[in-house]
Design an enzyme around this catalytic site. Sequence first.
Site: not given
Ligand code: CP
Length: 310
Positions: A53-54, A82, A103, A131
């Site tokens: 999703r993100t 590397k 992320r 998040h």
């Molecule tokens: N909600 C969320 O962070 O989903 P993903 O891990 O699929 O990005």
Amino acid sequence: MVENIISMNDMKKEEILDILKLARKIEGCSEEEKLKFLHGKIISTLFFEPSTRTRMSFESAAMRLGANILSLPPLEQSSLKKGESFRDTIKMVEAYSDVIVVRHPFDGAARLASETSRKPVINAGDGSNQHPSQTLLDLYTILEEKGTLENLQIAFVGDLKYGRTVHSLVKALTHFKPTIYFVAPQILQMPGYSLEDLRKKGIKYEVLEDFRDCLDKIDVFYMTRIQKERFPDIEDYEKVRGIYVINRENIEGKCKDDMIILHPLPRVDEIDTDLDNTKYALYFKQAKNGIPMRQAMMMTVLKKDKEFFL
Ligand code: CP
């Protein structure tokens, strides 16, 4: 002024409300208009952890605003293989793009990226820490459904220890006088520092082990997945696996008529699919709200909000 979006600790109430308003305005524009908003910009997506999703919603959101996407190659094919450092990788991506979305499995990685880069950084989830893009879309969904963020009763259920979406959203909610129920087995309860923060701010909360103890009171049921990948000891995971499962039988007729169920997703088995077509189930709409919300975030850090909406 919002330069980077790293943690809900950094955002004032007015900044949160402004970005929610911007998302609403963007949603009201035609697809043709939207394509002008980030025309010519390049958004980098650096995902050092799995995501559906993100990542996809940031990329879709950016493309629908006319921006181009530059993604870090799979780790095996990048120069991280590397031995290049995270910091040097960020310096390179800063040179190639206008916004960096990152992320990472380590708490604090997004903050380090923002301190390394002169281009704006958006945290797409760092370890068990924060998040913020999920939090803003959660707030957007709650506001759309409830018409207010103030004085709501909210239960967080599941993995409250490792769940960064919970840590982020609880922090944001402190601006809106909530009553919060933390429902988890003892080994997955909210971190002490977070409870201490709530206590100091005078936020009402209860620590519970059974969601049935608050089900009839709550406006929002925020379910979470037990985060298997973050347990240092797999035996501890086995003790709590499948501990909370909601379905039509244990929800219908036992909660407020207008209660909504949210979940950041992915789910494993904690929400039975028999709830998906009920009025309570908002989790797929919540995920879809990631598009206008993440568009608002990118426009905010690129200072395009005033250009198009003053
Ligand atoms: N909600 C969320 O962070 O989903 P993903 O891990 O699929 O990005």
